[in-house]
Design an enzyme around this catalytic site. Structure first.
Site, mmCIF file in Angstrom:
data_model
loop_
_atom_site.group_PDB
_atom_site.id
_atom_site.type_symbol
_atom_site.label_atom_id
_atom_site.label_comp_id
_atom_site.label_asym_id
_atom_site.label_seq_id
_atom_site.Cartn_x
_atom_site.Cartn_y
_atom_site.Cartn_z
ATOM 1 N N ASP A 1 -18.519 -42.396 -63.795
ATOM 2 C CA ASP A 1 -17.727 -42.563 -65.011
ATOM 3 C C ASP A 1 -18.541 -42.120 -66.215
ATOM 4 O O ASP A 1 -19.740 -42.401 -66.302
ATOM 5 C CB ASP A 1 -17.350 -44.037 -65.190
ATOM 6 N N LYS A 2 -17.856 -41.443 -67.135
ATOM 7 C CA LYS A 2 -18.549 -41.046 -68.366
ATOM 8 C C LYS A 2 -18.928 -42.273 -69.187
ATOM 9 O O LYS A 2 -20.085 -42.457 -69.566
ATOM 10 C CB LYS A 2 -17.655 -40.123 -69.200
#
Length: 821
Positions: free
Chosen positions: A323-324
């Site tokens: 996930d960013k």
């Protein structure tokens, strides 16, 4: 537990039938606006106990007794019994002492490992959002008491039996009732401990905890699954083949003994000991200690293992989908700019966005709006929130109805297109705003839209809010480190493509594509998807459901996949991935589906997980090579001289001593310093098996050469006691020096053994010298010169001759593997 009947106590029924939530709050002596006071909560916790169901524990004496039950223990007990009938009382005493010592040490090691696992499980307890003294805070679910006001939302486990004060939910009670249908719950309805909130959020009051809950399931909310390890299957196959080989050699020896007219009762103990040499006596303790040591080390770095196979799978992992937000970025959004529409100003954008937020949920976007509004003193009059609809991946917005100054205002914030559609915005206006959002995204800014409707008026577009989530300062360095370890990182984000593209450029991740484009591509099945995922560095506009397909696509391409996630909808992807990673702040459902839970943000935890998993893998490989080579050495050293000379050169007592002394060294391997492999591991251990077989045969030839020297030079053939001691020392020092060589894939001097392993090796050598010098039972003393010859010969053979051969075989195996790949 429920509070006893007092003026401020609840009804004894957990579900408080017939009572409204307001009546329940009054009866519990609580308040929906402030909750319990800390002092009152402490008193109730002391009086009624923690919100947990006591676990059943096996009595330590029973656990200790089990150490005397099993194949290895049975063989030793049979040898002891035979020694009694043969009147070899010294052997009997020594064997019984060794049996007890091994049981005690194994019991203590496993107790320590169990304590470590229990400590980790305590860190994985379900957390709850609780209102006390008028402030929301996160507390362990075990600290809840009847009367606490709690907040539950999508992805939460219900931490106790509660009654809803306000809000609407859809809950899954299948784990409790077996019914898979979701149930709608609203104000005054009851929720049971262990239910899962699938949609919505609500404030509720706790009515029962611990053993007083309807199902009493609190301690099982986060379970540590224990699947069979792949390494165990590999080791099991190795041991099975060794047992067959050793069994065949023992059978040959027994047939030879029968032709020599030797009494079977005198041969049987040695035959049993040789067979026992093929059994992994130290393996269970070595695995337990290795996993516990690894888990404790990872816990110090913010990585909690929830499934035993996580470290093993991390060693094989070659792709991580990260996930960013929170992993690659700081996960602390800040409001940096606004673009108000005509008729509104910056204060309107910030205030209305804050009113459409819920502080109890601790959502980063909500907190950014609330923080900005408080800094500008825009929320002095909070008003009263009449309803709140949380963010959903389907609606992509939050919505609230707030009463301000006697009138109601409907406020909304979310994705630009979602808010534009809700306000009926013209296509040309939307296009212009999307152009502004795209320009902001090139700088890594995230754009949200805000809208409001006063009283019964129409919903109007208030403006845009630009938020920034800075990259973590160590992200680029850690990405490079993962690449150096052979692990590819693919960024997944729900942000629009321009934002994702800007972040990917800063991190050097490569091409980013939109998830809708992947979904719409022809043949979107896993096998077809796998090819399109290979050259991609990131995917934007990802829904949680997309993650599952991404995992399957990468697995179809032959990858071992790690997947990060935090939401309830991430659970299928986390469960499907070989290494499911619940990131810091993940929902309880995500933690339950994952095999690893991170307590710190960022990639550093994942780097530590990979290195730790590969270190454990290397220790297991050392055990396998050592087991195969030494089994060949021990068995051949007993059987071949017997077939040549007609007599056994080592006694059963000496073999038992040898097995137990070297077992301590094998257990100590769990603490050894190892160098993690620079690339993902595989379970294609064929080259290492051949390495072990070659080294075993080589050591057997060398040891037989030393035995022949002792037989003729030192006239050991005429003295069975000295012969047995000479053979015992030969096998012992070949075992110790070969372990020093095998533990290192490079030259043996490239790294030092751990302190524990060094201590055990020195202690084994010292005990061996003492036995050799003074004798023990039927083992007769040897002159110091003969002992020095054994030590020097074993040292030269294993470290000066065999170690270079090991290096050549490993290099050859690496070239062969590279050609196959």
């Amino acid at each position: 537990m429920t509070i006893p009947d007092t003026p401020s106590a609840p009804d004894k029924s957990p579900s408080t039938p017939g009572k409204t939530a307001a009546e329940t709050l009054t009866m519990l002596g609580s308040d929906g606006q402030t909750g319990l006071s800390r002092a009152e909560a402490t008193l109730r916790l002391e009086r009624d106990g923690a919100n947990e169901v006591p676990e059943r524990h096996v009595h330590p004496l029973l656990l200790f007794a089990r150490k005397f039950w099993g194949l290895s223990a049975w063989m030793l007990e049979l040898i002891a019994l035979l020694s009694y009938f043969l009147h070899k009382y010294t052997d009997l005493a020594i064997i019984l002492a060794l049996l007890v010592v091994n049981a005690v040490l194994g019991f203590l090691q496993e107790q320590r490992a169990s304590a470590a696992v229990a400590a980790l499980r305590r860190q994985l307890q379900v957390m709850s959002r609780v209102l006390r003294d008028g402030a929301w805070q996160a507390l362990s679910a075990r600290e809840l008491v009847a009367g606490d006001v709690v907040r539950v939302r999508t992805g939460d486990f219900v931490p106790a039996d509660v009654q809803i004060v306000d809000g609407e939910l859809r809950v899954d009670q299948s784990a409790l009732t077996g019914e898979s249908q979701e149930l709608a719950k609203t104000a005054n309805d009851s929720l049971y401990s262990g239910s899962v909130v699938r949609q919505g959020e609500a404030t509720a009051v706790v009515v029962a905890t611990g053993t007083a809950t309807y199902f009493g399931r609190t301690t099982q909310l986060v379970a540590s699954a224990r699947p069979k390890l792949h390494v165990e299957a590999v080791v099991s196959r190795v041991v099975q083949w060794l047992f067959v080989i050793v069994g065949a050699q023992v059978a040959i020896a027994l047939i030879g003994a029968w032709f020599e007219n030797l009494p079977l009762i005198e041969i049987l103990p040695l035959a049993l000991v040789v067979l026992m040499g093929a059994i992994p006596v130290a393996l269970p303790v070595m695995f337990t200690v290795s996993m516990a040591v690894g888990a404790r080390e990872l816990a110090r770095h913010g990585v909690l293992i929830t499934r035993l196979n996580a470290a093993e799978d991390a060693a094989n992992m070659d792709v991580v989908c990260a996930d960013k937000t929170g992993t690659l970025t700081m996960n602390r959004l800040g409001l940096v700019d606004t673009r108000p529409q005509p008729g509104f100003d910056e204060a309107d954008v910030i205030r209305d966005g804050a009113l459409a937020s819920q502080e109890a949920d601790q959502d980063p976007i909500d907190l950014a709006f609330l923080r900005a509004a408080r800094e500008r003193r825009l929320l002095d009059d909070l008003g009263t929130t009449r309803s709140f609809v949380p963010f959903s991946p389907k609606t992509r917005r939050t919505e609230a109805v707030v009463e301000l100054g006697g009138s109601q205002r409907r406020v909304m914030k979310g994705a630009l297109r979602a808010i534009a559609e809700a306000t009926g915005m013209a296509a040309a206006t939307l296009a212009a705003l999307e152009q502004q959002a795209a320009e902001a995204a090139t700088s890594g800014l995230r754009t949200l839209a805000v809208a409001r409707a006063d009283a019964d008026g129409p919903l109007r577009f208030v403006g845009l809010a630009l938020l920034a989530d800075s990259l973590r300062p160590d992200s680029r360095q850690l990405l490079d480190e993962l690449r150096a370890l052979g692990v590819t990182v693919k960024m997944l984000t729900g942000d629009a493509l321009p934002v994702a593209d800007a972040v990917a450029r800063q991190l050097g991740l490569g091409q980013v594509v939109r998830a809708p484009a992947l979904r719409a591509a022809p043949g979107a099945a896993a096998a077809s998807l796998s090819g399109r995922l290979e050259g991609i560095g990131g995917i934007a506009e990802v829904f949680p459901e997309d993650k599952y397909q991404v995992v399957r696509g990468l697995q179809a391409a032959g990858h071992v996949v790690g997947m990060t996630g935090d939401g309830v909808n991430d659970a299928p992807a986390l469960r499907q991935a070989e290494v499911g990673i619940a990131v810091s702040g993940a929902t309880d459902v995500a933690k339950g589906a994952a095999s690893v839970v991170l307590t710190h943000e960022g990639l550093a935890c994942i780097v530590d997980l990979v290195k730790n998993g590969r270190a454990i893998y290397q220790r297991v490989l050392t055990w396998i090579v050592n087991k195969i080579s030494r089994t060949i050495l021990k068995t051949g050293f007993v059987v071949i001289p017997f077939l040549v000379t007609g007599k056994f050169v080592i006694s059963a007592l000496a073999m038992v001593l040898l097995i137990f002394m070297t077992d301590f060294a094998k257990i100590a391997l769990a603490t050894d310093r190892v160098r993690p492999s620079p690339k993902p591991e595989t379970w294609n251990i064929g080259p290492l098996v051949w390495l072990a077989v070659t080294l075993g045969l080589l050591m057997l030839v060398e040891a037989l050469g030393l035995l022949a020297l002792g037989w003729h030079r030192f006239q050991l053939g005429a003295d069975g006691g000295r012969l047995s001691t000479f053979a015992f020392l030969t096998l012992l020092f070949f075992a110790l020096f070969s372990l020093v060589s095998i533990r290192e894939r490079r030259a043996f001097w490239s790294s030092r053994p751990s302190g524990v392993l060094s201590l055990v090796l020195v202690a084994d050598a010292g005990i061996g010298i003492v036995i050799g010098a003074h004798g023990l039972g039927e083992l007769a003393p040897l002159p110091w010169g003969q002992m020095a010859a054994v030590v020097a010969y074993a040292l030269v053979c294993t470290l000066a001759i065999n170690d270079p051969i090991k290096l050549a075989l490993i290099a050859r195996g690496s070239r062969t593997t590279a050609k196959v790949q």
